[in-house]
Design a protein around this motif. Structure first.
Motif, PDB file in Angstrom:
ATOM      1  N   LYS A  51      41.109  57.705  39.324  1.00 42.08           N
ATOM      2  CA  LYS A  51      40.549  56.115  39.529  1.00 42.08           C
ATOM      3  C   LYS A  51      39.139  56.370  39.624  1.00 42.08           C
ATOM      4  CE  LYS A  51      43.846  54.538  41.804  1.00 42.08           C
ATOM      5  NZ  LYS A  51      44.438  53.504  43.458  1.00 42.08           N
ATOM      6  N   VAL A  75      35.789  54.974  36.947  1.00 44.55           N
ATOM      7  CA  VAL A  75      35.371  53.619  37.498  1.00 44.55           C
ATOM      8  C   VAL A  75      34.347  53.017  36.539  1.00 44.55           C
ATOM      9  CG1 VAL A  75      34.654  54.061  39.250  1.00 44.55           C
ATOM     10  CG2 VAL A  75      35.616  51.883  39.589  1.00 44.55           C
ATOM     11  N   ALA A 107      35.722  52.951  33.265  1.00 42.97           N
ATOM     12  CA  ALA A 107      36.850  51.130  32.908  1.00 42.97           C
ATOM     13  C   ALA A 107      35.971  50.182  32.935  1.00 42.97           C
ATOM     14  CB  ALA A 107      38.028  51.092  34.136  1.00 42.97           C
ATOM     15  N   LYS A 108      34.989  50.105  33.657  1.00 46.60           N
ATOM     16  CA  LYS A 108      33.644  49.202  34.244  1.00 46.60           C
ATOM     17  C   LYS A 108      33.251  48.695  32.804  1.00 46.60           C
ATOM     18  CE  LYS A 108      32.064  48.654  38.905  1.00 46.60           C
ATOM     19  NZ  LYS A 108      31.013  49.693  39.524  1.00 46.60           N
ATOM     20  N   LEU A 129      35.361  46.454  30.704  1.00 49.24           N
ATOM     21  CA  LEU A 129      36.291  45.814  31.003  1.00 49.24           C
ATOM     22  C   LEU A 129      34.746  44.797  30.147  1.00 49.24           C
ATOM     23  CD1 LEU A 129      37.441  45.758  34.226  1.00 49.24           C
ATOM     24  CD2 LEU A 129      38.819  45.179  31.973  1.00 49.24           C
ATOM     25  N   HIS A 130      33.505  44.993  30.339  1.00 50.23           N
ATOM     26  CA  HIS A 130      31.992  44.522  29.894  1.00 50.23           C
ATOM     27  C   HIS A 130      32.782  44.337  28.868  1.00 50.23           C
ATOM     28  CE1 HIS A 130      29.927  44.011  33.346  1.00 50.23           C
ATOM     29  NE2 HIS A 130      30.074  45.384  33.913  1.00 50.23           N
ATOM     30  N   VAL A 153      34.632  41.387  27.589  1.00 49.57           N
ATOM     31  CA  VAL A 153      35.252  39.631  28.246  1.00 49.57           C
ATOM     32  C   VAL A 153      34.362  38.839  26.720  1.00 49.57           C
ATOM     33  CG1 VAL A 153      32.956  38.441  29.489  1.00 49.57           C
ATOM     34  CG2 VAL A 153      34.128  40.300  30.760  1.00 49.57           C
ATOM     35  N   THR A 201      47.919  50.148  38.456  1.00 52.02           N
ATOM     36  CA  THR A 201      46.478  50.260  38.901  1.00 52.02           C
ATOM     37  C   THR A 201      45.864  48.874  38.284  1.00 52.02           C
ATOM     38  OG1 THR A 201      46.525  52.822  39.649  1.00 52.02           O
ATOM     39  CG2 THR A 201      44.749  51.420  39.311  1.00 52.02           C
ATOM     40  N   SER A 251      47.145  45.789  38.870  1.00 52.82           N
ATOM     41  CA  SER A 251      46.903  45.734  40.279  1.00 52.82           C
ATOM     42  C   SER A 251      45.254  45.024  40.482  1.00 52.82           C
ATOM     43  CB  SER A 251      46.391  46.064  41.275  1.00 52.82           C
ATOM     44  OG  SER A 251      48.428  46.500  41.391  1.00 52.82           O
ATOM     45  N   LEU A 252      44.768  45.236  39.319  1.00 59.73           N
ATOM     46  CA  LEU A 252      42.663  45.266  39.533  1.00 59.73           C
ATOM     47  C   LEU A 252      42.464  43.694  38.835  1.00 59.73           C
ATOM     48  CD1 LEU A 252      41.132  48.198  37.589  1.00 59.73           C
ATOM     49  CD2 LEU A 252      40.808  47.617  39.965  1.00 59.73           C
ATOM     50  N   PRO A 259      42.767  39.881  42.296  1.00 59.33           N
ATOM     51  CA  PRO A 259      41.525  39.845  42.656  1.00 59.33           C
ATOM     52  C   PRO A 259      40.767  39.296  41.492  1.00 59.33           C
ATOM     53  CG  PRO A 259      41.149  42.174  43.014  1.00 59.33           C
ATOM     54  CD  PRO A 259      42.673  41.796  41.976  1.00 59.33           C
ATOM     55  N   LEU A 260      40.798  39.366  40.519  1.00 64.73           N
ATOM     56  CA  LEU A 260      39.469  39.158  39.466  1.00 64.73           C
ATOM     57  C   LEU A 260      40.266  37.578  39.027  1.00 64.73           C
ATOM     58  CD1 LEU A 260      39.111  42.282  37.060  1.00 64.73           C
ATOM     59  CD2 LEU A 260      37.739  41.047  38.045  1.00 64.73           C
ATOM     60  N   VAL A 271      37.679  33.846  38.198  1.00 64.25           N
ATOM     61  CA  VAL A 271      36.959  34.211  37.901  1.00 64.25           C
ATOM     62  C   VAL A 271      37.217  34.386  36.302  1.00 64.25           C
ATOM     63  CG1 VAL A 271      34.903  35.991  37.036  1.00 64.25           C
ATOM     64  CG2 VAL A 271      35.104  34.795  39.428  1.00 64.25           C
ATOM     65  N   PHE A 272      38.396  34.980  36.691  1.00 66.04           N
ATOM     66  CA  PHE A 272      39.239  35.458  35.834  1.00 66.04           C
ATOM     67  C   PHE A 272      40.170  34.221  35.191  1.00 66.04           C
ATOM     68  CE2 PHE A 272      37.036  38.736  35.031  1.00 66.04           C
ATOM     69  CZ  PHE A 272      36.700  38.836  33.489  1.00 66.04           C
ATOM     70  N   GLN A 303      43.493  34.969  30.790  1.00 71.55           N
ATOM     71  CA  GLN A 303      42.274  35.696  30.198  1.00 71.55           C
ATOM     72  C   GLN A 303      42.626  37.187  31.184  1.00 71.55           C
ATOM     73  OE1 GLN A 303      38.758  33.729  31.816  1.00 71.55           O
ATOM     74  NE2 GLN A 303      38.524  33.724  29.813  1.00 71.55           N
ATOM     75  N   GLN A 313      32.323  36.515  35.076  1.00 74.70           N
ATOM     76  CA  GLN A 313      32.940  37.748  34.866  1.00 74.70           C
ATOM     77  C   GLN A 313      32.711  38.920  35.304  1.00 74.70           C
ATOM     78  OE1 GLN A 313      34.981  36.061  30.987  1.00 74.70           O
ATOM     79  NE2 GLN A 313      36.330  34.509  32.127  1.00 74.70           N
ATOM     80  N   HIS A 314      30.835  39.347  34.441  1.00 77.82           N
ATOM     81  CA  HIS A 314      30.258  40.611  34.268  1.00 77.82           C
ATOM     82  C   HIS A 314      30.251  40.946  36.034  1.00 77.82           C
ATOM     83  CE1 HIS A 314      30.650  40.982  29.942  1.00 77.82           C
ATOM     84  NE2 HIS A 314      29.884  40.349  30.037  1.00 77.82           N
ATOM     85  N   ILE A 326      33.148  42.223  37.485  1.00 76.23           N
ATOM     86  CA  ILE A 326      33.741  43.550  36.711  1.00 76.23           C
ATOM     87  C   ILE A 326      33.154  44.981  37.552  1.00 76.23           C
ATOM     88  CG2 ILE A 326      33.692  44.680  35.016  1.00 76.23           C
ATOM     89  CD1 ILE A 326      34.353  42.727  33.206  1.00 76.23           C
ATOM     90  N   LEU A 355      34.502  46.521  40.291  1.00 78.38           N
ATOM     91  CA  LEU A 355      36.042  46.222  40.057  1.00 78.38           C
ATOM     92  C   LEU A 355      36.101  47.783  41.419  1.00 78.38           C
ATOM     93  CD1 LEU A 355      37.739  46.052  38.016  1.00 78.38           C
ATOM     94  CD2 LEU A 355      37.070  48.833  37.219  1.00 78.38           C
ATOM     95  N   LEU A 371      39.413  48.688  43.685  1.00 77.88           N
ATOM     96  CA  LEU A 371      40.159  49.739  43.661  1.00 77.88           C
ATOM     97  C   LEU A 371      40.443  50.048  45.034  1.00 77.88           C
ATOM     98  CD1 LEU A 371      38.815  51.623  40.340  1.00 77.88           C
ATOM     99  CD2 LEU A 371      41.240  51.465  40.712  1.00 77.88           C
ATOM    100  N   MET A 413      42.867  48.547  47.343  1.00 74.29           N
ATOM    101  CA  MET A 413      44.346  48.602  46.283  1.00 74.29           C
ATOM    102  C   MET A 413      45.305  49.656  47.192  1.00 74.29           C
ATOM    103  SD  MET A 413      44.739  48.638  42.265  1.00 74.29           S
ATOM    104  CE  MET A 413      45.621  50.002  42.594  1.00 74.29           C
TER     105      MET A 413
END
Lengths: 396, 79
Positions: free
Chosen positions: A239, A243, A246-247, A250-251, A254, A277, A280-281, A284-285, A290-291, A295, B34-35, B38, B41, B45, B48
């Motif tokens: 993690k 991270v 992962a960002k 995800l970017h 979108v 993980t 769970s992410l 909050p999104l 926002v999502f 989505q 959305q960006h 993100i 993030l 984490l 969590m």
């Protein structure tokens, strides 16, 4: 099973503080630590396989006779994963047990149960939004959509498995193709055995003076403990390292539709080695609004596929005659999750069911929090045991 | 062609274009949000890791609802 195999996990605070210490430091050091942990995972899986073979001998089937009822196997997988909160840990243990002689047919419902059990984590995460009504509704539905999807998956594939052995056949075909038929050692992965065997043999020799069943039980216990520790530590380390990546993923996902969502969910889960993980992410999104639920839905499905990497990795630790079965159960896990996504997401009627279920449940839970509590207690603990009783009564 | 009809057609086209522009703007704003989300993030984490805190904050609310439920039942029983 013998008493020696019953384990108590290390105190969470102790583990968390060690994990926090481990997660500090330079990236190269973390990669070395991850390599060491992967090695420990392979040793642990091999240890469970060897220990189970010693403890059960030729009686593995009899030992797991209670789980020959598929519903019981499903419940074992669900409850064990909900308690440990890691499907990777449970599937790795299952791979080890299969390597030790547990029949693949008995292990398949356990793997399906692990998928359901792992969803408890993001549901707990969604409870953090409980004081903000609308936010809680969105967060709770984003968490429970994964539950509804996995339950639907079981409702479709468990009957197919009982009637036709669909996944067992698919996994058997693919594993026999991948594992050399003559030597029964994995093609191209023979380097694993020489590095994994010495510590396993060392422990076996150290326990040589004890009765065979006891030493087998101790080996299983050590293996389970090691897997628990490895998965916890590796998750935290990955993690912290991944991270940023992962960002980026995800970017890039979108605005690119559901297939991109599934792919990014898969890749992020492979990177962090934990489906809980990833799922769970999204809580909050989605909770922030926002999502939308639609989505985040594909992203959670990708988590189901990505999590299969751990069992596949664990299967590489197994050599010898049972290597083919260890790989078979790991591939069954993969096929189950891929087929689940393909079948459910490609059929509009089926695709909508988890969305509708999650939305309805969240609507009720936001007005009455007792429903959320009853749902968690019911779906992960009470209903599974009621199902065992019901299925035993019907079979009896 | 009927001038009234032509005018209406032209207005519909204009409105459709305006609607499309608004939709594009909305979609851009949503994407940007959305960006931005993100980008946070790492905070998600971290939160969590404290997921049991969520149970702790959830518990008093459940207890309050339980008290309310049984309190109401008791009071209606007395009546």
């Amino acid at each position: 099973m013998s008493k020696e195999t019953v384990l108590t996990a290390p105190a969470p605070d102790l583990v968390d503080s060690r994990v926090a210490e481990l997660a500090q430091g330079p990236t190269w050091l973390k990669w070395i630590q991850i390599a060491g942990l992967v090695y420990l995972l392979l040793v642990a899986v091999s240890l469970i396989g060897g220990g189970f073979k010693l403890a059960a001998g030729d009686h593995a089937r009899e030992l797991f006779a209670f789980a020959s009822n598929p519903v019981a196997g499903l419940v074992v997988g669900t409850v064990a994963t909900a308690l440990i909160q890691s499907s990777s840990t449970v599937t790795s243990i299952i791979v080890g047990l299969v390597a030790g002689g547990l029949p693949v047919g008995i292990a398949i419902p356990m793997v399906m149960g692990a998928n359901i059990g792992t969803t408890i984590t993001n549901t707990i995460v969604s409870l953090g939004h409980v004081r903000r009504g609308e936010e809680f509704r969105r967060a709770f539905s984003a968490a429970t959509i994964h539950d509804f999807f996995n339950i639907l998956c079981v409702l479709i594939f468990l009957p197919l498995e009982i009637m036709f052995g669909l996944l067992e056949r698919l996994g058997g075909w693919a594993s026999s193709y991948l594992v050399g038929a003559e030597s029964l050692s994995m093609k191209g992965l023979n380097f694993i055995k020489p590095i994994v065997k010495p510590p396993v043999e060392f422990i076996k020799t150290a326990l040589a003076g004890l009765p065979v069943e006891l030493s087998g039980g101790i080996m299983i216990a050590l293996g389970v403990l090691a897997i628990f520790v490895v998965i916890t530590f590796i998750g935290k380390l990955l993690k912290s390292i991944m991270v940023g990546r992962a960002k980026q993923i995800l970017h890039s996902a979108v605005g690119h539709g559901p297939l991109s969502g599934i792919a990014s969910g898969t890749v992020v889960t492979v990177l962090v080695q934990s489906s809980s993980t990833t799922t769970s992410l999204v809580v909050p999104l989605a909770g922030s609004g926002v999502f939308s639920l639609r989505q985040v839905y594909p992203f959670t499905l990708g988590a189901n596929i990505g999590t299969c990497i751990t069992a596949l990795l664990a299967a590489t630790a197994i050599t010898g005659p049972n290597a083919v079965f260890a790989l078979q159960i790991a591939l069954v896990h993969l096929f189950y999750n891929v087929l689940g996504v393909v079948v459910i997401y490609s059929v509009p009627f089926l695709r909508e069911l988890p969305i509708k279920g999650a939305e309805k449940l969240a609507d009720v839970a936001v007005g009455n929090k007792l429903v959320a509590l009853a749902y968690i207690g019911g779906i992960f603990f009470l209903v599974p045991f009621l199902l065992i009783g019901l299925s035993n009564w019907m079979l009896g | 062609m009927n001038p009234k009809k032509r005018e209406l057609e032209s207005r519909v086209t204009e409105l459709e274009q305006a609607l499309q522009e608004l939709k594009t703007q909305l979609s851009q704003i949503e994407s940007q949000e959305q960006h931005d989300a993100i980008d946070h993030l790492d905070e998600y984490l971290q939160s969590m890791d404290n997921k049991w805190e969520n149970v702790r904050s959830f518990w008093p609310i459940v207890l309050a609802e339980l008290r309310e439920l049984f309190g109401n039942k008791n009071s209606s029983g007395k009546e």
